[in-house]
Design a protein around this motif. Sequence first.
Motif, mmCIF file in Angstrom:
data_model
loop_
_atom_site.group_PDB
_atom_site.id
_atom_site.type_symbol
_atom_site.label_atom_id
_atom_site.label_comp_id
_atom_site.label_asym_id
_atom_site.label_seq_id
_atom_site.Cartn_x
_atom_site.Cartn_y
_atom_site.Cartn_z
ATOM 1 N N SER A 1 11.237 -0.997 4.739
ATOM 2 C CA SER A 1 12.316 -1.892 5.144
ATOM 3 C C SER A 1 11.918 -3.347 4.903
ATOM 4 C CB SER A 1 12.644 -1.702 6.626
ATOM 5 O OG SER A 1 11.602 -2.232 7.434
ATOM 6 N N ALA A 2 12.831 -4.243 5.234
ATOM 7 C CA ALA A 2 12.549 -5.679 5.074
ATOM 8 C C ALA A 2 11.550 -6.177 6.102
ATOM 9 C CB ALA A 2 13.847 -6.476 5.197
ATOM 10 N N TYR A 3 11.310 -5.404 7.155
ATOM 11 C CA TYR A 3 10.465 -5.869 8.247
ATOM 12 C C TYR A 3 8.978 -5.652 7.998
ATOM 13 C CZ TYR A 3 15.002 -5.605 10.607
ATOM 14 O OH TYR A 3 16.329 -5.746 10.939
ATOM 15 N N GLY A 4 8.613 -4.676 7.161
ATOM 16 C CA GLY A 4 7.215 -4.300 7.016
ATOM 17 C C GLY A 4 6.762 -3.434 8.185
ATOM 18 N N SER A 5 5.497 -3.031 8.194
ATOM 19 C CA SER A 5 4.992 -2.130 9.236
ATOM 20 C C SER A 5 4.612 -2.841 10.514
ATOM 21 C CB SER A 5 3.768 -1.361 8.714
ATOM 22 O OG SER A 5 4.123 -0.519 7.639
ATOM 23 N N ASP A 6 4.006 -4.029 10.420
ATOM 24 C CA ASP A 6 3.435 -4.670 11.593
ATOM 25 C C ASP A 6 4.481 -5.221 12.558
ATOM 26 O OD1 ASP A 6 0.839 -4.102 10.794
ATOM 27 O OD2 ASP A 6 0.677 -5.945 9.620
ATOM 28 N N ILE A 7 5.602 -5.748 12.027
ATOM 29 C CA ILE A 7 6.646 -6.310 12.897
ATOM 30 C C ILE A 7 7.232 -5.251 13.835
ATOM 31 C CG2 ILE A 7 9.020 -7.209 12.896
ATOM 32 C CD1 ILE A 7 8.236 -9.086 10.658
ATOM 33 N N PRO A 8 7.690 -4.092 13.328
ATOM 34 C CA PRO A 8 8.238 -3.089 14.250
ATOM 35 C C PRO A 8 7.226 -2.607 15.281
ATOM 36 C CG PRO A 8 8.918 -2.602 12.005
ATOM 37 C CD PRO A 8 7.896 -3.694 11.917
ATOM 38 N N ILE A 9 5.966 -2.394 14.889
ATOM 39 C CA ILE A 9 4.960 -1.919 15.835
ATOM 40 C C ILE A 9 4.733 -2.948 16.929
ATOM 41 C CG2 ILE A 9 2.516 -1.344 16.103
ATOM 42 C CD1 ILE A 9 2.634 0.008 13.370
ATOM 43 N N ASN B 1 4.907 4.993 16.792
ATOM 44 C CA ASN B 1 4.104 4.048 16.018
ATOM 45 C C ASN B 1 3.969 4.479 14.560
ATOM 46 O OD1 ASN B 1 3.733 2.432 18.237
ATOM 47 N ND2 ASN B 1 1.660 3.137 18.681
ATOM 48 N N ASN B 2 3.741 5.768 14.354
ATOM 49 C CA ASN B 2 3.575 6.257 12.982
ATOM 50 C C ASN B 2 4.880 6.241 12.204
ATOM 51 O OD1 ASN B 2 0.673 7.339 12.410
ATOM 52 N ND2 ASN B 2 1.101 7.956 14.525
ATOM 53 N N ILE B 3 5.993 6.540 12.881
ATOM 54 C CA ILE B 3 7.298 6.484 12.223
ATOM 55 C C ILE B 3 7.657 5.037 11.886
ATOM 56 C CG2 ILE B 3 9.788 6.776 12.643
ATOM 57 C CD1 ILE B 3 8.971 9.370 14.193
ATOM 58 N N LEU B 4 7.368 4.125 12.820
ATOM 59 C CA LEU B 4 7.623 2.709 12.546
ATOM 60 C C LEU B 4 6.751 2.207 11.397
ATOM 61 C CD1 LEU B 4 7.802 1.396 16.231
ATOM 62 C CD2 LEU B 4 9.719 1.551 14.635
ATOM 63 N N ARG B 5 5.527 2.661 11.355
ATOM 64 C CA ARG B 5 4.627 2.263 10.260
ATOM 65 C C ARG B 5 5.175 2.749 8.916
ATOM 66 N NH1 ARG B 5 -1.522 4.241 10.665
ATOM 67 N NH2 ARG B 5 -0.451 6.268 10.599
ATOM 68 N N TYR B 6 5.682 3.986 8.881
ATOM 69 C CA TYR B 6 6.170 4.572 7.621
ATOM 70 C C TYR B 6 7.505 3.958 7.193
ATOM 71 C CZ TYR B 6 7.868 8.045 4.295
ATOM 72 O OH TYR B 6 8.367 8.652 3.174
ATOM 73 N N TYR B 7 8.499 3.980 8.112
ATOM 74 C CA TYR B 7 9.821 3.485 7.739
ATOM 75 C C TYR B 7 9.881 1.957 7.735
ATOM 76 C CZ TYR B 7 11.636 8.219 7.918
ATOM 77 O OH TYR B 7 11.858 9.545 7.663
ATOM 78 N N GLY B 8 9.013 1.324 8.513
ATOM 79 C CA GLY B 8 8.943 -0.130 8.462
ATOM 80 C C GLY B 8 8.482 -0.625 7.110
ATOM 81 N N ALA B 9 7.523 0.091 6.514
ATOM 82 C CA ALA B 9 7.021 -0.303 5.194
ATOM 83 C C ALA B 9 8.114 -0.232 4.134
ATOM 84 C CB ALA B 9 5.851 0.595 4.804
ATOM 85 N N PHE C 1 -3.145 6.723 16.522
ATOM 86 C CA PHE C 1 -2.129 6.067 17.333
ATOM 87 C C PHE C 1 -1.278 5.077 16.541
ATOM 88 C CE2 PHE C 1 -5.056 6.554 21.283
ATOM 89 C CZ PHE C 1 -4.801 7.917 21.293
ATOM 90 N N GLY C 2 -1.505 4.959 15.238
ATOM 91 C CA GLY C 2 -0.630 4.149 14.394
ATOM 92 C C GLY C 2 -1.215 2.836 13.923
ATOM 93 N N GLY C 3 -2.524 2.643 14.041
ATOM 94 C CA GLY C 3 -3.141 1.394 13.622
ATOM 95 C C GLY C 3 -3.057 1.178 12.117
ATOM 96 N N THR C 4 -2.645 -0.008 11.713
ATOM 97 C CA THR C 4 -2.617 -0.387 10.296
ATOM 98 C C THR C 4 -3.931 -1.107 9.968
ATOM 99 O OG1 THR C 4 -1.641 -2.564 10.689
ATOM 100 C CG2 THR C 4 -0.121 -0.699 10.450
#
Length: 460
Positions: free
Chosen positions: A276-284, A266-274, A130-133
């Motif tokens: 970006s300037a936001y990182g993975s956790d902020i978008p999720i 969640n998985n797309i945000l985890r991948y593309y967030g990493a 489900f997208g957990g980091t």
Amino acid sequence: MKTQNHNVQTGNPLGSAPVGGLILKFSVPAIISMLVSALYNIVDQIFIGQGVGMLGNAATNVAFPVTIFSTAIALLLGIGGASSYNLESGAGHDEKASHIAGASLSMLGISGILISAAVLLFLNPLLHLFGGTPDVMPYAIDYTGITAAGIPFYVLTTGGCHLIRADRSPGFSMTCMLTGAVINTILDPLFIFGFGWGIKGGAWATVIGQAVSGILVILYFARFRKMNLNKNMFLPHTEHIKLIVSLGAASFFNQIALAVVQIFMNNILRYYGAASAYGSDIPIACVGIISKVNMVFLSICIGISQGSQPIWGFNYGAGKYDRVRKTYGYSVTACTIIATVFFLCFQFFPHQIVGLFGTGSDLYFQFAERYLRIFMFLTFANGIQPMSAGFFTSIGKAKLGIIMSLTRQLVFLLPLIVILPVFIGIDGVMYAGPIADTAAFILAIVFARRELSKMKQAET
């Protein structure tokens, strides 16, 4: 037999009382029930955000597909059972209607237990899927491991309340949901802050609230029901299961589509967030908050739809198509007004809305505000699609209901959130929302107008 049928139809206020008053009577409790269901998640999100922080918000988002899937099963059996019950009652088949209600209730109880066991058995792999980091997983495991115990009560309450409304007791249906939510709201700050239990406290507050609501549903069918039920009616038969599943399928697939999109998101945000300037956790974390806020809007529209379903179903079964069309027109108008109000709130007060769920960095608020404004830009048109899905289901047009349920999430949104980020990064997720909403809105209008025209021709 025809005379008896006519007497049944005219004796039921669903077939004779003013449509506007019926919509108000049935929709207000349904809206409150839906809002209460949404508040279970939102209240947890607010208190967990304030007490645990951004990682707590992200954890509830990672856990959210479990809730969505549980809701899907509850609606499959609850709305399917209630819609079938109303159609058979409208046609004068009272005994068959009661058999359907009994089968629906027993399947709700069994399904809730099975889902709870499956979640506990596969907890870690599910949350990772489900997208957990790595930072979020400990919180998600604590939260989901506890809330899984409340799933049987949640499924029974969510599905059972539809049957209670179909039994012409919308007030009791509302009471079942509201009581649990009030308990959850009281216990959340006590457990999270007073006892210092953190995210586990929010989870236990949810479970206790759900248990109380479930017990009230059981009490209704044991003591206060209007329908005729005996123990033999609780044994599901193939004929009844087919009817329930066919009419509940639209709502089921709508929720499954939500879960699938949420997992991909969640998985797309985890991948593309990493990247970006936001990182993975902020978008999720941000998307989790905004999806819960959007639930408030959708809960109102779906509540209006659910309140209208007994009116649509009974009058369609009785051949009173003018009342069906009038009910649809009133319901769509109400949804559009509400959708416009939420659109203005999302566009002008995004910072204040996100701020309710705790503090964060400048980047956190920057992403959240942009996402809320862009992704939710077509909110003013978003009430029509869930309204139409409920409409088609209640009049027995199961295939059309399923089409309406799947178009926005799976046919339009899912491909867009996969394709657009390839070209414009994480912003692609934001722009996928209004594009999918536009396409789903147009399709809903076309199908609804066609069906309403058929009814008008049938009257003449």
